[in-house]
Scaffold this active site. Structure first.
Site, PDB file in Angstrom:
ATOM      1  N   TYR A 124     -73.074 -23.673-105.611  1.00  0.00           N
ATOM      2  CA  TYR A 124     -72.187 -22.648-105.066  1.00  0.00           C
ATOM      3  C   TYR A 124     -72.936 -21.737-104.105  1.00  0.00           C
ATOM      4  O   TYR A 124     -74.163 -21.673-104.102  1.00  0.00           O
ATOM      5  CB  TYR A 124     -71.549 -21.806-106.186  1.00  0.00           C
ATOM      6  CG  TYR A 124     -72.528 -20.963-106.971  1.00  0.00           C
ATOM      7  CD1 TYR A 124     -72.868 -19.677-106.533  1.00  0.00           C
ATOM      8  CD2 TYR A 124     -73.109 -21.435-108.148  1.00  0.00           C
ATOM      9  CE1 TYR A 124     -73.772 -18.896-107.247  1.00  0.00           C
ATOM     10  CE2 TYR A 124     -74.010 -20.670-108.864  1.00  0.00           C
ATOM     11  CZ  TYR A 124     -74.334 -19.400-108.404  1.00  0.00           C
ATOM     12  OH  TYR A 124     -75.229 -18.624-109.097  1.00  0.00           O
ATOM     13  N   MET A 146     -72.667 -16.766 -65.111  1.00  0.00           N
ATOM     14  CA  MET A 146     -73.481 -17.360 -64.066  1.00  0.00           C
ATOM     15  C   MET A 146     -72.837 -17.018 -62.728  1.00  0.00           C
ATOM     16  O   MET A 146     -71.769 -16.451 -62.671  1.00  0.00           O
ATOM     17  CB  MET A 146     -73.525 -18.870 -64.257  1.00  0.00           C
ATOM     18  CG  MET A 146     -73.808 -19.264 -65.678  1.00  0.00           C
ATOM     19  SD  MET A 146     -75.544 -19.368 -66.019  1.00  0.00           S
ATOM     20  CE  MET A 146     -75.939 -20.748 -65.008  1.00  0.00           C
ATOM     21  N   SER A 179     -80.702 -18.805-108.516  1.00  0.00           N
ATOM     22  CA  SER A 179     -79.898 -18.278-107.426  1.00  0.00           C
ATOM     23  C   SER A 179     -80.855 -17.898-106.309  1.00  0.00           C
ATOM     24  O   SER A 179     -81.732 -17.057-106.500  1.00  0.00           O
ATOM     25  CB  SER A 179     -79.090 -17.068-107.893  1.00  0.00           C
ATOM     26  OG  SER A 179     -78.305 -16.598-106.820  1.00  0.00           O
ATOM     27  N   ARG A 233     -70.520 -23.561 -57.285  1.00  0.00           N
ATOM     28  CA  ARG A 233     -70.108 -23.022 -58.587  1.00  0.00           C
ATOM     29  C   ARG A 233     -71.037 -23.505 -59.689  1.00  0.00           C
ATOM     30  O   ARG A 233     -71.395 -24.670 -59.737  1.00  0.00           O
ATOM     31  CB  ARG A 233     -68.684 -23.487 -58.920  1.00  0.00           C
ATOM     32  CG  ARG A 233     -67.744 -23.463 -57.748  1.00  0.00           C
ATOM     33  CD  ARG A 233     -66.398 -24.085 -58.081  1.00  0.00           C
ATOM     34  NE  ARG A 233     -65.690 -23.353 -59.113  1.00  0.00           N
ATOM     35  CZ  ARG A 233     -64.568 -23.791 -59.673  1.00  0.00           C
ATOM     36  NH1 ARG A 233     -64.061 -24.965 -59.327  1.00  0.00           N
ATOM     37  NH2 ARG A 233     -63.990 -23.071 -60.614  1.00  0.00           N
ATOM     38  N   GLY A 238     -68.220 -16.119 -66.644  1.00  0.00           N
ATOM     39  CA  GLY A 238     -68.711 -14.971 -65.902  1.00  0.00           C
ATOM     40  C   GLY A 238     -70.194 -14.715 -66.045  1.00  0.00           C
ATOM     41  O   GLY A 238     -70.714 -13.753 -65.515  1.00  0.00           O
ATOM     42  N   CYS A 270     -77.272 -16.437-102.948  1.00  0.00           N
ATOM     43  CA  CYS A 270     -76.568 -15.163-102.926  1.00  0.00           C
ATOM     44  C   CYS A 270     -77.092 -14.199-101.867  1.00  0.00           C
ATOM     45  O   CYS A 270     -76.854 -13.009-101.939  1.00  0.00           O
ATOM     46  CB  CYS A 270     -76.615 -14.504-104.303  1.00  0.00           C
ATOM     47  SG  CYS A 270     -78.280 -14.010-104.790  1.00  0.00           S
ATOM     48  N   LYS A 314     -67.354 -27.399 -66.282  1.00  0.00           N
ATOM     49  CA  LYS A 314     -66.475 -27.234 -65.124  1.00  0.00           C
ATOM     50  C   LYS A 314     -66.316 -28.556 -64.390  1.00  0.00           C
ATOM     51  O   LYS A 314     -65.201 -28.983 -64.077  1.00  0.00           O
ATOM     52  CB  LYS A 314     -67.086 -26.168 -64.210  1.00  0.00           C
ATOM     53  CG  LYS A 314     -66.093 -25.466 -63.347  1.00  0.00           C
ATOM     54  CD  LYS A 314     -66.759 -24.358 -62.552  1.00  0.00           C
ATOM     55  CE  LYS A 314     -66.911 -23.093 -63.375  1.00  0.00           C
ATOM     56  NZ  LYS A 314     -67.736 -22.082 -62.694  1.00  0.00           N
ATOM     57  N   ARG A 338     -60.507 -25.550 -69.077  1.00  0.00           N
ATOM     58  CA  ARG A 338     -61.435 -25.591 -70.205  1.00  0.00           C
ATOM     59  C   ARG A 338     -60.662 -25.197 -71.460  1.00  0.00           C
ATOM     60  O   ARG A 338     -59.588 -24.606 -71.364  1.00  0.00           O
ATOM     61  CB  ARG A 338     -62.587 -24.625 -69.995  1.00  0.00           C
ATOM     62  CG  ARG A 338     -62.125 -23.201 -69.859  1.00  0.00           C
ATOM     63  CD  ARG A 338     -63.253 -22.258 -69.481  1.00  0.00           C
ATOM     64  NE  ARG A 338     -62.686 -20.976 -69.072  1.00  0.00           N
ATOM     65  CZ  ARG A 338     -63.289 -20.122 -68.265  1.00  0.00           C
ATOM     66  NH1 ARG A 338     -64.457 -20.395 -67.771  1.00  0.00           N
ATOM     67  NH2 ARG A 338     -62.720 -18.986 -67.946  1.00  0.00           N
ATOM     68  N   HIS A 361     -62.601 -10.036 -67.143  1.00  0.00           N
ATOM     69  CA  HIS A 361     -63.863 -10.213 -67.863  1.00  0.00           C
ATOM     70  C   HIS A 361     -63.839  -9.478 -69.200  1.00  0.00           C
ATOM     71  O   HIS A 361     -64.175 -10.029 -70.245  1.00  0.00           O
ATOM     72  CB  HIS A 361     -65.012  -9.705 -66.983  1.00  0.00           C
ATOM     73  CG  HIS A 361     -66.357  -9.805 -67.630  1.00  0.00           C
ATOM     74  ND1 HIS A 361     -66.931  -8.742 -68.293  1.00  0.00           N
ATOM     75  CD2 HIS A 361     -67.213 -10.838 -67.747  1.00  0.00           C
ATOM     76  CE1 HIS A 361     -68.099  -9.132 -68.773  1.00  0.00           C
ATOM     77  NE2 HIS A 361     -68.309 -10.392 -68.450  1.00  0.00           N
TER      78      HIS A 361
HETATM   79  P1  ADP Z   1     -66.550 -18.702 -63.128  1.00  0.00           P
HETATM   80  O1  ADP Z   1     -67.437 -19.662 -63.806  1.00  0.00           O
HETATM   81  O2  ADP Z   1     -67.044 -17.311 -63.141  1.00  0.00           O
HETATM   82  O3  ADP Z   1     -65.126 -18.850 -63.563  1.00  0.00           O
HETATM   83  P2  ADP Z   1     -65.854 -20.165 -60.781  1.00  0.00           P
HETATM   84  O4  ADP Z   1     -66.805 -21.173 -60.291  1.00  0.00           O
HETATM   85  O5  ADP Z   1     -64.696 -20.689 -61.532  1.00  0.00           O
HETATM   86  O6  ADP Z   1     -66.628 -19.073 -61.577  1.00  0.00           O
HETATM   87  O7  ADP Z   1     -65.381 -19.386 -59.474  1.00  0.00           O
HETATM   88  C1  ADP Z   1     -64.995 -18.047 -59.399  1.00  0.00           C
HETATM   89  C2  ADP Z   1     -63.610 -17.947 -58.800  1.00  0.00           C
HETATM   90  O8  ADP Z   1     -63.522 -18.602 -57.526  1.00  0.00           O
HETATM   91  C3  ADP Z   1     -62.556 -18.590 -59.659  1.00  0.00           C
HETATM   92  O9  ADP Z   1     -61.397 -17.802 -59.656  1.00  0.00           O
HETATM   93  C4  ADP Z   1     -62.284 -19.901 -58.977  1.00  0.00           C
HETATM   94  O10 ADP Z   1     -60.978 -20.345 -59.216  1.00  0.00           O
HETATM   95  C5  ADP Z   1     -62.504 -19.546 -57.514  1.00  0.00           C
HETATM   96  N1  ADP Z   1     -62.940 -20.730 -56.766  1.00  0.00           N
HETATM   97  C6  ADP Z   1     -63.995 -21.512 -57.044  1.00  0.00           C
HETATM   98  N2  ADP Z   1     -64.071 -22.546 -56.182  1.00  0.00           N
HETATM   99  C7  ADP Z   1     -63.041 -22.417 -55.326  1.00  0.00           C
HETATM  100  C8  ADP Z   1     -62.572 -23.186 -54.219  1.00  0.00           C
HETATM  101  N3  ADP Z   1     -63.191 -24.308 -53.838  1.00  0.00           N
HETATM  102  N4  ADP Z   1     -61.483 -22.761 -53.573  1.00  0.00           N
HETATM  103  C9  ADP Z   1     -60.854 -21.630 -53.967  1.00  0.00           C
HETATM  104  N5  ADP Z   1     -61.225 -20.857 -54.997  1.00  0.00           N
HETATM  105  C10 ADP Z   1     -62.323 -21.239 -55.682  1.00  0.00           C
HETATM  106 MG    MG Z   2     -63.804 -20.090 -63.290  1.00  0.00          MG
END
Ligand code: ADP
Ligand code: MG
Ligand code: MG
Length: 865
Positions: free
Chosen positions: A838, A104, A752, A93, A102, A819, A22, A336, A452
């Site tokens: 093989y 973490m 084999s 984050r 999703g 095999c 990220k 990503r 999700h």
């Molecule tokens: P995940 O790894 O589960 O995608 P994120 O860190 O991307 O978690 O955050 C979850 C949600 O919150 C995402 O939709 C992201 O875009 C939003 N988000 C994260 N940081 C900010 C921010 N600084 N301002 C607005 N929305 C945010």
């Molecule tokens: Mg995200």
């Protein structure tokens, strides 16, 4: 001094391993001039240090300095509104080096206190928004940091909506949300886990919780399923908040530069007006398709489209990005490489190569070989299927058929009985990962194509239909209702993840259509492949299917599978019971006729290609009826059952896997070996008379000593003198055979590796019993992965290397193959590709083996041509 914190501008040139995916993506987008809210990143090193030592020296001083920098960049004060400006709020984050969507925890709106809410309300002129932000913070923080169950907050929210007589959150007033937030505060206080109203305490609590979330059970499960190392750690991004819930000119969305289900080129995505980011992913409301923006904000749509193109050119791969619009201004929050179905992966790789964005070699390396069987998933036969009773969104292609289940626990129960299940949920959360993994299909009532449920299903290769709005799911009651039909646990459902249709009961399916794009990709791949690919096939149907997938022969044909057919078992039992030579002779000649016909059919299907037939492997008692059945019949006076029971008693073994089977049985009952080999040789002879080109080979299972091979070979030679010789080989599946490979090799034409048994014996575990402990071993990090699925390089791999080296040294003409089940598993194939001649895989895995072998060749530098 160690440095652990980096502003986006300071982090250029640092790797994904340090910044997490990220953070890395945010730095790259910032660098490319895209609008990214100011942020700083705590490195994965900080996380590792924290998890090892419980603290990170100097970290908080660094964090204070970076927050001051964010204050400078935004002109706001952290947690405090000054001079009419709103307070600076941040998101905390998590972001591991490898994408774990999703899995973490992330906390938004951090830094709010009671005064902060007031300042935010005044600055935005929107008290409802301010209280909404606060109650969201309290719920997220309460769950992630303070350990309260998420349902506690949800129940209070639902109860409030019920009291107000409203359906959606949007209908709640500022006063309602204030009441809710204050209730949350009191609840957390009463629980003994008060919410820290000091912004700095919040920040520290959140950062440490994200560090710790690396160890949470669902993150571990995810790492186990995807084979992600346990010791990477996660980075933490602290980023200035932007708000998508400030009104109708605000919103939040997810975009893909190409369609993640089909691979089709072009902007694709979803948008939720007046909402905060997590609402899209959580599937709380079903978002609208991004194209809808063309109707009321075409400028914004074009801006997003241009950014999508830029992102794809920059990263040279399909991107999945998150954005938020605050009062008409667009901000990028994440990018990503997007997860995609196997179908999409192939299409994207081939088309990107044709567009010149990547090379053909890169295209070959881009496709995950283990995912190819997913391409061959059947679909619902729309011509012949009845009308679907329910319609949702097509989230992950392929048809799935199974019993409805509503919980992880039920999914586990069905899986344990070997029954297919379809997981039915209102929406899914990371807690549902076990059920999603075990289910043959996933159905949800809420959420869009980027929810999700949809993302995880595509990653797992499980067909899924999401957002079936007419469906009401009551997981606690184990039932769901749609269109006046009630579905209870165990009811049969079919879903079509390619169209979003859901059917009651079973409906006709069609085999997957031949994939022209896949053929193209494989054509680019093949010149780099050195390793041969054969198939494990026991029937003519499997043989021709494998040949269609490009198998270059059969590496393992298990003759005993032919014995289990209904009209043959009685003869096998007569053989087992035979008291006189005449009785044995009669049974053997009946079996001989069956085997010869089978061998002819298989050799015919594989005409011109090698077919390796393994002589009888299992112990004889496997062919007897189950013990209880025999006993009951014998007690009822059945004489044959009585005789079989006595024989069964005599043949009974404590550890059949290590018992009287394989070469041991063949040497002590040579009439069986003679019968099988003669059937094979005569089958070939008759085909040759028809003008065909059969290429049979014979091999002996379970050898542990050169003497066994010598004796078996002598028996075979008697027949070779009559019919002419064919290649004679042995399986290497006991550790001792691997260790004595140098003595065995001169006696045979080929080895084999039976890596199923070799793994079982090297580890001293049986696959049939390992279910009780292996999954937990992997979960607890005792084993990095399940060695029955993926070849263990250190131990089994060492035996294999040793046997290949010493075998080849003693017999330079020795051919060597593999095999076991591992022969069709991509990482195992990559491991053995430089060593063997093989590999042999089950028919549907032949494509995987071909691609994996070519990828290995590319990495080794096998040149095309
Ligand atoms: P995940 O790894 O589960 O995608 P994120 O860190 O991307 O978690 O955050 C979850 C949600 O919150 C995402 O939709 C992201 O875009 C939003 N988000 C994260 N940081 C900010 C921010 N600084 N301002 C607005 N929305 C945010
Ligand atoms: Mg995200
Ligand atoms: Mg075996």
């Amino acid at each position: 001094m160690d440095r652990f914190a980096y502003l986006l501008t300071e982090a250029q040139g640092l790797s994904r391993e340090v910044l997490g995916g990220k953070g890395f993506g945010l730095v790259a987008m910032h660098r490319a001039g895209l609008p990214v809210p100011p942020a700083f990143i705590l490195s994965t090193a900080a996380c590792r240090r924290f998890l090892q030592e419980g603290e990170v020296p100097g970290l908080w001083e660094e964090v204070e300095a970076k927050v001051a920098a964010l204050e400078g960049l935004t002109g706001k004060r952290f947690g405090r509104g000054e001079g009419g400006a709103p307070p600076l709020l941040v998101s905390v984050r998590s972001g591991a080096p490898v994408s774990m969507p999703g899995m973490m925890d992330t906390i938004l709106n951090l830094g709010l206190s009671l005064e902060g809410v007031g300042a935010l309300a005044r600055a935005t002129g929107n008290p409802r928004f301010a209280w909404d932000a606060f109650r969201r913070l309290l719920a997220m923080y309460g769950e992630v940091v303070l350990g309260e169950r998420a349902e506690v907050f949800e129940e209070r929210l639902s109860a409030l909506k019920a009291r107000r007589g409203v359906r959606t959150d949007a209908e709640l007033s500022a006063e309602d949300l204030e009441e809710l937030a204050l209730g949350y505060l009191r609840h957390l206080e009463a629980r003994g886990t008060p919410f820290p109203l000091d912004p700095w305490a919040q920040l520290r609590g959140a950062v440490e919780a994200v560090f710790r979330s690396w160890q949470n059970p669902r993150a571990r499960t995810y790492r186990r399923i995807y084979g992600i190392p346990e010791d990477l750690g996660t980075a933490v991004v602290v980023q200035a908040m932007v708000f998508g819930n400030l009104g109708e000119d605000s919103g939040t969305g997810v975009g893909f530069t190409r369609n993640p289900a089909t691979g089709e080129k072009g902007l694709y995505g979803e948008y939720l007006r007046n909402a905060q980011g997590e609402d899209v992913v959580a599937g709380v409301r079903t978002p609208e398709p991004l194209e809808r923006l063309l109707d009321y904000a075409p400028g914004l749509y074009r801006e997003i489209e241009a950014i999508a193109q830029l992102l794809e050119r920059h990263f040279r791969d399909m991107q999945d990005f998150e954005f938020t619009v605050e009062r008409g201004r667009l901000y990028l929050l994440q990018t990503r490489s997007g997860k995609r179905t196997a179908q999409a992966a192939v299409r994207i790789a081939v088309e990107m190569a044709e567009e010149g964005l990547i090379t053909r070699e890169e295209a070959v390396l881009r496709v995950e070989a283990n995912a190819l069987p997913g391409l061959l998933r059947p679909a619902v036969d729309r011509e012949r299927a009845p009308k679907p009773f329910l319609q949702g969104l097509p989230a992950s292609p392929g048809a799935a058929f199974g019993h409805a289940v509503f919980s992880n626990e039920a999914a586990e129960r069905y899986a344990a009985q070997g029954l297919p299940a379809v997981l039915v949920r209102p929406e899914t959360t990371p807690e549902d990962i076990t059920g999603m993994y075990l289910a043959k299909g996933i159905l949800t009532a809420r959420g869009g194509l980027t929810s999700h449920a949809a993302v995880v299903a595509r990653g797992l290769g499980v067909p899924a239909v999401v957002g079936a709005e007419a469906l009401r799911v009551y997981p606690e009651e184990g039932r769901a209702v749609a269109e006046g039909v009630e579905i209870r646990e165990g009811d049969l459902l079919t879903l079509d993840g390619g169209t979003g249709a859901v059917y009651l009961g079973a409906v006709p399916l069609v085999e997957a259509q031949g994939e022209a794009l896949l053929a193209k990709l494989l054509a680019w791949a093949e010149p780099h492949r050195r390793l041969g690919v054969r198939a494990n096939a026991d029937t003519p149907l499997d043989a021709s299917r494998a040949r269609a997938f490009g198998a270059e022969g059969i590496g393992l044909c298990r003759t005993e599978h032919m014995f289990f057919a209904e009209e043959r078992l009685p003869w096998v039992r007569r053989l087992i019971l035979a008291a006189t030579e005449e009785e044995e002779e009669a049974a053997l000649s009946a079996l001989f006729a069956f085997q010869k016909e089978d061998f002819k059919a298989i050799l015919r299907a594989m005409d011109g290609l090698p077919v390796t037939v393994r002589l009888l492997d299992p112990p004889l008692h496997e062919f007897l009826p189950p013990w209880e059945e025999l006993k009951a019949k014998a007690e009822a006076g059945d004489e044959e059952a009585q005789a079989l029971l006595e024989r069964a008693q005599a043949l009974r073994e404590q550890n059949p896997m290590l018992g009287f089977r394989g070469v041991r049985l063949l040497l002590l009952r040579p009439s069986i070996l003679r019968m099988q080999l003669r059937a094979l040789l005569e089958a070939a002879q008759e085909l040759r008379q028809e003008g065909l080109d059969p290429r049979p080979e014979v091999m002996v299972p379970l050898v542990a000593d050169p003497k066994e091979v010598e004796r078996a070979r002598a028996l075979a030679e008697e027949l070779f003198r009559v019919y002419g010789p064919i290649p004679f080989g042995t399986m290497i599946e006991t550790p001792r055979a691997a260790l004595l490979a140098g003595e065995i090799a001169p006696l045979v034409d080929f080895f084999s590796f039976g890596t199923n048994d070799l793994t079982q014996m090297a580890f001293g575990l049986s696959r049939d019993d390992a279910g009780k402990f292996l999954p937990r071993y992997v979960e607890e990090g005792l084993f990095p992965f399940d060695p029955t699925e993926r070849l263990d390089e250190k131990g089994v791999g060492r035996l294999l290397r040793l046997a290949v080296e010493e075998g080849r040294r003693a017999n330079p003409r020795l051919k060597v193959g593999l095999c076991g089940e591992h022969g069709g598993e991509a990482r195992s194939v990559a491991l053995v590709a430089p060593l063997l001649d093989y590999t042999s895989a089950s028919p549907y895995r032949v494509l995987t083996a071909r691609l994996a072998a070519a990828q290995a060749g590319l990495k080794e530098g096998v040149a095309a041509g």
